[in-house]
Design an enzyme around this catalytic site. Sequence first.
Site, short mmCIF file in Angstrom:
data_model
loop_
_atom_site.label_atom_id
_atom_site.label_comp_id
_atom_site.label_asym_id
_atom_site.label_seq_id
_atom_site.Cartn_x
_atom_site.Cartn_y
_atom_site.Cartn_z
N HIS A 151 0.83 -1.21 0.00
CA HIS A 151 0.00 0.00 0.00
C HIS A 151 0.86 1.25 0.00
O HIS A 151 2.07 1.20 0.19
CB HIS A 151 -0.94 0.00 1.22
N CYS A 167 3.05 -4.95 6.62
CA CYS A 167 2.78 -4.59 5.23
C CYS A 167 4.03 -4.05 4.55
O CYS A 167 5.02 -3.73 5.18
CB CYS A 167 1.68 -3.54 5.16
#
Length: 191
Positions: A151, A167
Site C-alpha cells: 500500500h 505490510c
Amino acid sequence: MKTTITRRSVLATGLAGLASPVWATEAIETADPAVEMVRHNVSSFKRVDWRDHFDDLGVGVIVADTDSRAVHFWNADESIYRIYPSSVPLSEDLTRLGYTEVVRKVAGPTWTPTPSMRERDPSLPKMIPAGPKNPLGTHALYLSWQYYRIHGTHDTRKIGRKSSDGCIGLYNEMIAELYGMVKVGTRVRLI
C-alpha cells in the site's frame, strides 16, 4: 552516470522518477539529509530475477525484497519492469515471507487496525477512512494473507525503513503507478 537530486526536485516529482529501473544503477549526489534514505535505498537495491521465484509470469509477478527494501514488478509479457523503494516490517516477528497473491485492489482504502495492533494500543480508532490520515495511503493491493497489504503511505519518512506492522509500503505516487499495472491474480513473493 551520476544524477544529482535536490530537495526541490524530490518535492516537485514526489520521487516518481525512482520507479524507473535505471535508478537502481545510478549514483545519487545530495547534501540534503531529507534525501539520504533515497540514496541508501537506490544504492542497496539488488537486481532480482523473477525466474528465481516463479516458473512463469502469469498475469504478472511481484517480488518484495525485505532485505534491500525494494518491490520489483514484471507484467505478463515482461515488457514492463519496475523497482520501487519500500518500507518493511519493524521486526522479524511481523515479517511473513513466502508466496501469496493480489486478491483485491482498492483505490482510497479504509484502514482498520488488526487485532494485534488493538491489543498493543487499545486507543486506536476503529477505522480511518480514505484521506491524508489513512495509514494505507491512496491505494492498496490486498494479498491472500489476512491483514497483509502492499500500500501507499502519506508518511514518506517510512520508506526505506523498518516501519510497518507487516505490510509493504510505497510512496503514494509509486503505489498509484503499480496499482494501475497490477491485475488481481498477480503472484507475489516476499523474500
